[in-house]
Design a protein around this motif. Structure first.
Motif, PDB file in Angstrom:
ATOM      1  N   ASP A   1      48.973 -52.083   3.708  1.00 44.09           N
ATOM      2  CA  ASP A   1      48.866 -50.753   3.108  1.00 44.09           C
ATOM      3  C   ASP A   1      50.183 -49.990   3.226  1.00 44.09           C
ATOM      4  O   ASP A   1      50.608 -49.305   2.283  1.00 44.09           O
ATOM      5  N   ARG A   2      50.824 -50.104   4.373  1.00 45.81           N
ATOM      6  CA  ARG A   2      52.086 -49.382   4.579  1.00 45.81           C
ATOM      7  C   ARG A   2      53.174 -49.899   3.642  1.00 45.81           C
ATOM      8  O   ARG A   2      53.945 -49.112   3.067  1.00 45.81           O
ATOM      9  N   ILE A   3      53.244 -51.215   3.444  1.00 50.65           N
ATOM     10  CA  ILE A   3      54.258 -51.789   2.555  1.00 50.65           C
ATOM     11  C   ILE A   3      53.991 -51.379   1.111  1.00 50.65           C
ATOM     12  O   ILE A   3      54.921 -51.035   0.356  1.00 50.65           O
ATOM     13  N   GLN A   4      52.741 -51.388   0.720  1.00 49.26           N
ATOM     14  CA  GLN A   4      52.415 -50.994  -0.651  1.00 49.26           C
ATOM     15  C   GLN A   4      52.710 -49.517  -0.895  1.00 49.26           C
ATOM     16  O   GLN A   4      53.167 -49.132  -1.991  1.00 49.26           O
ATOM     17  N   LEU A   5      52.466 -48.668   0.096  1.00 50.91           N
ATOM     18  CA  LEU A   5      52.817 -47.251  -0.046  1.00 50.91           C
ATOM     19  C   LEU A   5      54.327 -47.077  -0.162  1.00 50.91           C
ATOM     20  O   LEU A   5      54.806 -46.221  -0.923  1.00 50.91           O
ATOM     21  N   ALA A   6      55.078 -47.870   0.585  1.00 48.78           N
ATOM     22  CA  ALA A   6      56.535 -47.805   0.484  1.00 48.78           C
ATOM     23  C   ALA A   6      57.012 -48.234  -0.905  1.00 48.78           C
ATOM     24  O   ALA A   6      57.952 -47.649  -1.462  1.00 48.78           O
ATOM     25  N   ARG A   7      56.373 -49.228  -1.495  1.00 52.75           N
ATOM     26  CA  ARG A   7      56.740 -49.657  -2.846  1.00 52.75           C
ATOM     27  C   ARG A   7      56.404 -48.573  -3.876  1.00 52.75           C
ATOM     28  O   ARG A   7      57.183 -48.341  -4.813  1.00 52.75           O
ATOM     29  N   ARG A   8      55.268 -47.913  -3.698  1.00 52.23           N
ATOM     30  CA  ARG A   8      54.928 -46.828  -4.634  1.00 52.23           C
ATOM     31  C   ARG A   8      55.897 -45.657  -4.493  1.00 52.23           C
ATOM     32  O   ARG A   8      56.219 -44.988  -5.485  1.00 52.23           O
ATOM     33  N   ALA A   9      56.337 -45.396  -3.258  1.00 50.32           N
ATOM     34  CA  ALA A   9      57.302 -44.305  -3.057  1.00 50.32           C
ATOM     35  C   ALA A   9      58.632 -44.602  -3.738  1.00 50.32           C
ATOM     36  O   ALA A   9      59.383 -43.666  -4.058  1.00 50.32           O
ATOM     37  N   ARG A  10      58.919 -45.873  -3.986  1.00 49.69           N
ATOM     38  CA  ARG A  10      60.154 -46.264  -4.675  1.00 49.69           C
ATOM     39  C   ARG A  10      59.949 -46.429  -6.180  1.00 49.69           C
ATOM     40  O   ARG A  10      60.824 -46.963  -6.867  1.00 49.69           O
ATOM     41  N   GLY A  11      58.778 -46.024  -6.672  1.00 49.36           N
ATOM     42  CA  GLY A  11      58.550 -46.002  -8.109  1.00 49.36           C
ATOM     43  C   GLY A  11      57.808 -47.179  -8.677  1.00 49.36           C
ATOM     44  O   GLY A  11      57.657 -47.270  -9.902  1.00 49.36           O
ATOM     45  N   PHE A  12      57.320 -48.090  -7.827  1.00 47.28           N
ATOM     46  CA  PHE A  12      56.584 -49.253  -8.342  1.00 47.28           C
ATOM     47  C   PHE A  12      55.106 -49.022  -8.162  1.00 47.28           C
ATOM     48  O   PHE A  12      54.606 -48.855  -7.046  1.00 47.28           O
ATOM     49  N   ASP A  13      54.363 -49.004  -9.262  1.00 47.45           N
ATOM     50  CA  ASP A  13      52.924 -48.791  -9.243  1.00 47.45           C
ATOM     51  C   ASP A  13      52.243 -49.951  -9.963  1.00 47.45           C
ATOM     52  O   ASP A  13      52.299 -50.041 -11.194  1.00 47.45           O
ATOM     53  N   PRO A  14      51.596 -50.876  -9.218  1.00 43.22           N
ATOM     54  CA  PRO A  14      50.977 -52.043  -9.870  1.00 43.22           C
ATOM     55  C   PRO A  14      49.636 -51.749 -10.520  1.00 43.22           C
ATOM     56  O   PRO A  14      49.036 -52.641 -11.116  1.00 43.22           O
ATOM     57  N   SER A  15      49.136 -50.514 -10.421  1.00 41.92           N
ATOM     58  CA  SER A  15      47.804 -50.220 -10.954  1.00 41.92           C
ATOM     59  C   SER A  15      47.742 -50.358 -12.472  1.00 41.92           C
ATOM     60  O   SER A  15      46.677 -50.606 -13.032  1.00 41.92           O
ATOM     61  N   GLY A  16      48.887 -50.214 -13.160  1.00 45.97           N
ATOM     62  CA  GLY A  16      48.887 -50.326 -14.611  1.00 45.97           C
ATOM     63  C   GLY A  16      49.051 -51.740 -15.125  1.00 45.97           C
ATOM     64  O   GLY A  16      49.037 -51.953 -16.349  1.00 45.97           O
ATOM     65  N   LEU A  17      49.192 -52.715 -14.244  1.00 48.32           N
ATOM     66  CA  LEU A  17      49.385 -54.105 -14.659  1.00 48.32           C
ATOM     67  C   LEU A  17      48.038 -54.790 -14.854  1.00 48.32           C
ATOM     68  O   LEU A  17      47.016 -54.360 -14.316  1.00 48.32           O
ATOM     69  N   ASN A  18      48.059 -55.868 -15.623  1.00 45.22           N
ATOM     70  CA  ASN A  18      46.847 -56.661 -15.776  1.00 45.22           C
ATOM     71  C   ASN A  18      46.602 -57.460 -14.494  1.00 45.22           C
ATOM     72  O   ASN A  18      47.506 -57.596 -13.655  1.00 45.22           O
ATOM     73  N   PRO A  19      45.394 -57.985 -14.292  1.00 47.01           N
ATOM     74  CA  PRO A  19      45.078 -58.655 -13.021  1.00 47.01           C
ATOM     75  C   PRO A  19      46.017 -59.795 -12.655  1.00 47.01           C
ATOM     76  O   PRO A  19      46.356 -59.971 -11.476  1.00 47.01           O
ATOM     77  N   VAL A  20      46.479 -60.579 -13.643  1.00 43.37           N
ATOM     78  CA  VAL A  20      47.362 -61.707 -13.340  1.00 43.37           C
ATOM     79  C   VAL A  20      48.715 -61.210 -12.849  1.00 43.37           C
ATOM     80  O   VAL A  20      49.248 -61.674 -11.826  1.00 43.37           O
ATOM     81  N   ARG A  21      49.297 -60.255 -13.554  1.00 42.24           N
ATOM     82  CA  ARG A  21      50.600 -59.717 -13.150  1.00 42.24           C
ATOM     83  C   ARG A  21      50.488 -58.947 -11.833  1.00 42.24           C
ATOM     84  O   ARG A  21      51.423 -58.939 -11.038  1.00 42.24           O
ATOM     85  N   ARG A  22      49.343 -58.313 -11.605  1.00 42.96           N
ATOM     86  CA  ARG A  22      49.156 -57.609 -10.338  1.00 42.96           C
ATOM     87  C   ARG A  22      49.116 -58.599  -9.181  1.00 42.96           C
ATOM     88  O   ARG A  22      49.617 -58.315  -8.085  1.00 42.96           O
ATOM     89  N   LEU A  23      48.518 -59.781  -9.419  1.00 44.48           N
ATOM     90  CA  LEU A  23      48.489 -60.804  -8.379  1.00 44.48           C
ATOM     91  C   LEU A  23      49.893 -61.290  -8.051  1.00 44.48           C
ATOM     92  O   LEU A  23      50.263 -61.435  -6.877  1.00 44.48           O
ATOM     93  N   PHE A  24      50.719 -61.543  -9.086  1.00 44.82           N
ATOM     94  CA  PHE A  24      52.089 -61.987  -8.833  1.00 44.82           C
ATOM     95  C   PHE A  24      52.941 -60.863  -8.235  1.00 44.82           C
ATOM     96  O   PHE A  24      53.900 -61.127  -7.500  1.00 44.82           O
ATOM     97  N   ALA A  25      52.590 -59.601  -8.535  1.00 41.64           N
ATOM     98  CA  ALA A  25      53.335 -58.482  -7.963  1.00 41.64           C
ATOM     99  C   ALA A  25      53.101 -58.352  -6.463  1.00 41.64           C
ATOM    100  O   ALA A  25      53.873 -57.673  -5.766  1.00 41.64           O
TER     101      ALA A  25
END
Length: 269
Positions: A176-200
């Protein structure tokens, strides 16, 4: 995610289940696991589900916490169910789409595996929620004590198992902490499709591995600093002792296991 998963987290409550000896709870969980692995009919699964629900209510931990604990595992459960529905074997075909044959046997097998895994996860959750990690390690060590005559390091093995269980919410908290750090840097995987979200999610594994190894190294140094050694000959502040309530709980578990198997045999014929 770490706050939702209940496995590995102790919940303070005043219940008879919390006051039981850890050996009683470990043996009871082992017995119920064996029963669940041998149940085949829906009568047995229904009886097992009712008994597990009674155990959850007896722990006096809110049921919504157990329900939230299943949410992180839900995608795996749904994938298992879908796989058996689409690719399960059987002669009673419900629907057919090209090479995909949906059969009644495959659907029932998927539902049985879904229920079995869910019940096993709930049992593991109530075990860790009602038992402190150190008490759980002490109970596991006492149960495995006869193996020490064969040269098995039961003290180290028990500590390793309990630390591994306790590290589950810690690792999820780090995710959770790593994902929050990625969102703080402008990366939001919520808009990706399930396959791309898995690779993200793949780039998360490297920092997760680094922090996990670092935590394990710090834990090793902390254990060495406290002169734990191999754990042999260490005394405890409160020795474990089986009481009447443990005998009563063992009798209830034995009767429940026999009833589940009897109902499974009766309705499965």
């Amino acid at each position: 995610m770490a706050n939702r998963l209940l496995i590995g987290q102790f919940v303070e409550a005043d219940s008879a289940l919390h006051r039981l000896d850890p050996r009683t709870k470990l043996l009871g969980m082992l017995l119920l696991m064996i029963v669940l692995l041998n149940v085949r009919g829906w009568g047995g699964y229904g009886a097992a589900a009712l008994f597990v629900l009674a155990v959850l209510l007896g722990s006096r931990v809110p049921l919504r916490r157990y329900a939230r604990g299943l949410l992180p595992i839900l995608p795996v459960l749904l994938f298992t169910l879908l796989y058996h529905i689409l690719f399960g074997r059987g002669d009673s075909v419900i629907a057919s789409y090209g090479v995909i044959r949906i059969t009644r046997e495959g659907t029932e097998e998927g539902l049985r595996i879904f229920a079995r895994i869910a019940l096993l996860i709930l049992l593991a959750s109530v075990l860790t929620a009602a038992t402190r990690p150190l008490i759980l390690a002490q109970g596991l060590e006492r149960l495995l004590k006869p193996l020490s005559k064969l040269g098995v390091p039961v003290e180290q093995f028990s500590l390793m198992i309990v630390i591994a269980i306790r590290f589950i919410p810690t690792v999820l908290e780090e995710v959770d902490r790593i994902q929050l750090a990625r969102r703080a840097r402008g990366f939001d995987p919520s808009g990706l499709n399930p396959v791309r979200r898995l690779f993200a999610f793949v780039p998360v594994l490297v920092p997760l591995l680094v922090t996990t190894v670092r935590r394990a190294d710090n834990l090793t140094m902390a254990i060495d600093a406290r002169a734990y050694g191999d754990g042999r000959g260490r005394t405890v502040y409160r020795p474990l002792a089986l009481r009447r309530q443990d005998a009563a709980a063992g009798a209830v578990l034995t009767i429940a296991a026999a009833a589940i198997l009897a109902l499974d045999f009766w309705f499965g014929r």
